[in-house]
Motif scaffolding. Structure first.
Motif, PDB file in Angstrom:
ATOM      1  N   THR A  15      12.621 -33.906  42.640  1.00  0.00           N
ATOM      2  CA  THR A  15      12.375 -34.330  44.021  1.00  0.00           C
ATOM      3  C   THR A  15      13.108 -33.456  45.028  1.00  0.00           C
ATOM      4  O   THR A  15      12.514 -32.982  46.001  1.00  0.00           O
ATOM      5  N   GLN A 136      11.610 -41.181  49.003  1.00  0.00           N
ATOM      6  CA  GLN A 136      10.575 -40.878  48.000  1.00  0.00           C
ATOM      7  C   GLN A 136      10.562 -41.896  46.861  1.00  0.00           C
ATOM      8  O   GLN A 136       9.555 -41.991  46.151  1.00  0.00           O
ATOM      9  N   GLY A 140       6.920 -41.756  46.116  1.00  0.00           N
ATOM     10  CA  GLY A 140       6.666 -40.615  45.221  1.00  0.00           C
ATOM     11  C   GLY A 140       6.308 -41.057  43.812  1.00  0.00           C
ATOM     12  O   GLY A 140       5.408 -41.878  43.607  1.00  0.00           O
ATOM     13  N   GLN A 141       7.053 -40.508  42.820  1.00  0.00           N
ATOM     14  CA  GLN A 141       6.733 -40.777  41.405  1.00  0.00           C
ATOM     15  C   GLN A 141       7.651 -41.839  40.804  1.00  0.00           C
ATOM     16  O   GLN A 141       7.566 -42.129  39.629  1.00  0.00           O
ATOM     17  N   HIS A 142       8.536 -42.392  41.571  1.00  0.00           N
ATOM     18  CA  HIS A 142       9.544 -43.344  41.081  1.00  0.00           C
ATOM     19  C   HIS A 142       8.867 -44.643  40.630  1.00  0.00           C
ATOM     20  O   HIS A 142       7.775 -44.992  41.078  1.00  0.00           O
ATOM     21  N   GLN A 143       9.605 -45.355  39.769  1.00  0.00           N
ATOM     22  CA  GLN A 143       9.131 -46.660  39.268  1.00  0.00           C
ATOM     23  C   GLN A 143       8.792 -47.623  40.421  1.00  0.00           C
ATOM     24  O   GLN A 143       7.806 -48.349  40.359  1.00  0.00           O
ATOM     25  N   GLU A 146       5.490 -46.640  42.009  1.00  0.00           N
ATOM     26  CA  GLU A 146       4.341 -46.970  41.156  1.00  0.00           C
ATOM     27  C   GLU A 146       4.029 -48.461  41.235  1.00  0.00           C
ATOM     28  O   GLU A 146       2.864 -48.859  41.304  1.00  0.00           O
TER      29      GLU A 146
END
Ligand SMILES: NC(=O)c1ccc[n+]([C@@H]2O[C@H](COP(=O)([O-])OP(=O)(O)OC[C@H]3O[C@@H](n4cnc5c(N)ncnc54)[C@H](OP(=O)(O)O)[C@@H]3O)[C@@H](O)[C@H]2O)c1
Length: 289
Positions: A15, A136, A140-143, A146
């Motif tokens: 990140t 983020q 972003g892609q973090h748990q 999601e």
């Protein structure tokens, strides 16, 4: 750059690292972008680097003047893994080291705190960045991000505690200065966004910007530990959930001026960050359709 040479960015696909690589390339600095699975980055050299594989350490340091350090993920005490590398770096001629730690960890504290403590002894030029929680994490892609996309739900043990979330772009901007400013920073900095928000308030911002309801569900620290446990070692899950507990008690309810002091511009607000993330998502969806 005060000392010509390559800047080694560890965690270059992550990140902060990916944003830092872009900034350094854009400002004309020679960059070596390192990760276990490095991805080509325009204008940067890439290198395989694994904290747990010492054979990858020396090649990554060849011709390196400065290094951005992300501790090995999921490790409660990174000192035994990082110290031999830092010693090698110093002997290889690295003068400047910038460590990513976190707001709740002081020099000598747990986690990256042990590395923070020795950094000034090892390198004549150093900085430690201690960001608050990343924006983020929620986009972003973090748990968390999601779960927000999947269930419209943000589950934490932070209660009504507030966090001055900080944009990883602002962290990367500070890191770029710390690595390249002619005068070394030789200090640690707590980095925050401009305004503390509770997770319920952050959920409301996300609802407003995405047009989809997002709700905060407070749970206990024990419940949060159980939620993290499938994704990481148990003791690390307990540590992370404990940080939520600290937030509930007000540990992150503060702002600092450090982003503006270093970069000359104020940090991005969560509202601006979410609007930009939504617009970027729409652009990606349009391009894919
Ligand atoms: N998220 C937050 O809110 C927050 C707040 C404060 C501080 N922090 C700190 O930020 C750090 C994470 O930084 P980040 O978010 O920029 O990174 P990140 O997105 O978590 O990415 C991790 C990076 O490290 C690389 N990596 C993973 N395992 C590695 C290994 N064994 N050896 C070498 N490289 C490895 C990854 O690439 P490969 O998998 O290809 O190797 C990736 O480039 C953590 O130390 C955390 O404590 C986070």
């Amino acid at each position: 750059m005060p000392h010509p040479g390559t800047i080694l960015v560890i965690g270059a696909t992550g990140t902060t690292g990916s944003r830092l690589v872009r900034r350094l390339v854009d400002t004309g600095h020679p960059v070596r972008a390192a990760a276990r699975r490095p991805r080509p980055a325009v204008g940067a050299e890439s290198a395989s680097f694994d904290w747990n594989d010492p054979d990858t350490h020396r090649p990554a340091l060849d011709g390196t003047a400065a290094v951005y350090l992300i501790p090995p993920p999921g490790t409660l005490d990174p000192v035994p893994v990082m110290l031999p590398f830092l010693d090698l770096a110093r002997r290889a001629g690295v003068r400047r080291a910038v460590l990513l730690s976190s707001s709740q960890v002081e020099s000598g504290g747990p986690g990256a705190g042990g590395v923070h403590r020795v950094l000034p002894e090892l390198f004549p030029e150093w900085a430690v960045l201690r960001p608050s929680w990343f924006m983020q994490n929620l986009t972003g892609q973090h748990q968390h991000a999601e779960a927000i996309r999947r269930d419209g739900l943000l589950v934490t043990a932070t209660g009504g505690g507030r966090v001055a979330f900080v944009d990883a772009d602002d962290i990367a901007a500070v890191a770029a200065h710390a690595l390249t400013d002619p005068v070394p920073h030789n200090t640690d900095r707590v980095l925050t966004g401009p305004r503390p928000l509770s997770y319920a308030e952050a959920a409301a911002v996300l609802s407003e910007a995405t047009g989809r309801p997002v709700r905060h569900r407070p749970v206990t620290v024990a419940e949060m530990t159980a939620r993290y446990a499938p994704f990481m070692p148990e003791e690390f899950a307990a540590m992370l959930a404990g940080l939520d507990g600290a937030i509930a008690e007000g540990a992150e309810d503060r702002v600092t001026e450090e982003v503006e002091r270093v970069t000359g511009r104020p940090p991005r607000s969560f509202e601006e960050h979410v609007r930009a993330a939504v617009a970027a998502g729409e652009r990606t969806a349009t391009a894919a359709s």
